[in-house]
Write a protein that holds these residues in place. Sequence first.
Motif, PDB file in Angstrom:
ATOM      1  N   MET A  53       0.809  -1.221   0.000  1.00 17.91           N
ATOM      2  CA  MET A  53       0.000   0.000   0.000  1.00 17.91           C
ATOM      3  C   MET A  53       0.840   1.268   0.000  1.00 17.91           C
ATOM      4  N   GLU A  54       2.084   1.212   0.419  1.00 19.08           N
ATOM      5  CA  GLU A  54       2.945   2.388   0.467  1.00 19.08           C
ATOM      6  C   GLU A  54       3.528   2.775  -0.891  1.00 19.08           C
ATOM      7  N   MET A  71       6.313   7.881   7.712  1.00 17.73           N
ATOM      8  CA  MET A  71       5.337   7.009   7.067  1.00 17.73           C
ATOM      9  C   MET A  71       4.470   6.295   8.097  1.00 17.73           C
ATOM     10  N   VAL A  72       3.174   6.221   7.803  1.00 12.93           N
ATOM     11  CA  VAL A  72       2.227   5.462   8.627  1.00 12.93           C
ATOM     12  C   VAL A  72       1.366   4.623   7.703  1.00 12.93           C
ATOM     13  N   ALA A  73       1.173   3.348   8.046  1.00 15.86           N
ATOM     14  CA  ALA A  73       0.288   2.462   7.282  1.00 15.86           C
ATOM     15  C   ALA A  73      -0.713   1.835   8.248  1.00 15.86           C
ATOM     16  N   VAL A  74      -1.965   1.736   7.802  1.00 15.15           N
ATOM     17  CA  VAL A  74      -3.029   1.159   8.624  1.00 15.15           C
ATOM     18  C   VAL A  74      -3.837   0.153   7.812  1.00 15.15           C
ATOM     19  N   PRO A  88       6.351  -1.238   8.075  1.00 14.55           N
ATOM     20  CA  PRO A  88       6.610  -1.526   6.665  1.00 14.55           C
ATOM     21  C   PRO A  88       7.260  -2.902   6.520  1.00 14.55           C
ATOM     22  N   CYS A  89       6.877  -3.618   5.472  1.00 14.16           N
ATOM     23  CA  CYS A  89       7.498  -4.917   5.216  1.00 14.16           C
ATOM     24  C   CYS A  89       8.976  -4.703   4.864  1.00 14.16           C
ATOM     25  N   ILE A 107       5.205   1.600  13.756  1.00 10.40           N
ATOM     26  CA  ILE A 107       5.505   0.181  13.946  1.00 10.40           C
ATOM     27  C   ILE A 107       4.324  -0.556  14.580  1.00 10.40           C
ATOM     28  N   THR A 108       4.168  -1.796  14.174  1.00 10.67           N
ATOM     29  CA  THR A 108       3.182  -2.681  14.786  1.00 10.67           C
ATOM     30  C   THR A 108       3.599  -2.917  16.231  1.00 10.67           C
TER      31      THR A 108
END
Length: 135
Positions: A53-54, A71-74, A88-89, A107-108
């Motif tokens: 998604m990034e 960066m933030v991913a949800v 991020p992977c 981070i998770t």
Amino acid sequence: MNIADELFNAASSLLKARFPKGPGGAAALRTESGKILTSIAPATKNDALALCMEVGAILQAHKLGEAITHMVAVCRENKSSELLILSPCGICQERLVHWGGDVLVAITNPEHKLILKPIRELQPYHWSAVNGEEL
């Protein structure tokens, strides 16, 4: 509002707008000039063609010639699920390392809190050390 919250809100808003009922994910990045770039993973019929998604926002930063600073991913399972923060992977970590070890990423974590860490903490033994580079 701090940068982490601003990015979380941008990613969450995109997720809810693009995936109003079901599962989904979104990312938000901040560039050195303060631009907020968002993206989602493209839908594909063949999983081998999938991208994170990034990636869309990362490519947009490259197109603009701007460094990524945050960066933030949800993601979520469905409309009523809690939003989860994704680290991020490994591939996206490599993509972000392009801008150095100070890029801050969410981070998770077990508490589902919005915590940002420098990418160098996610990559403490980065391969670039072989070349004498410091991340």
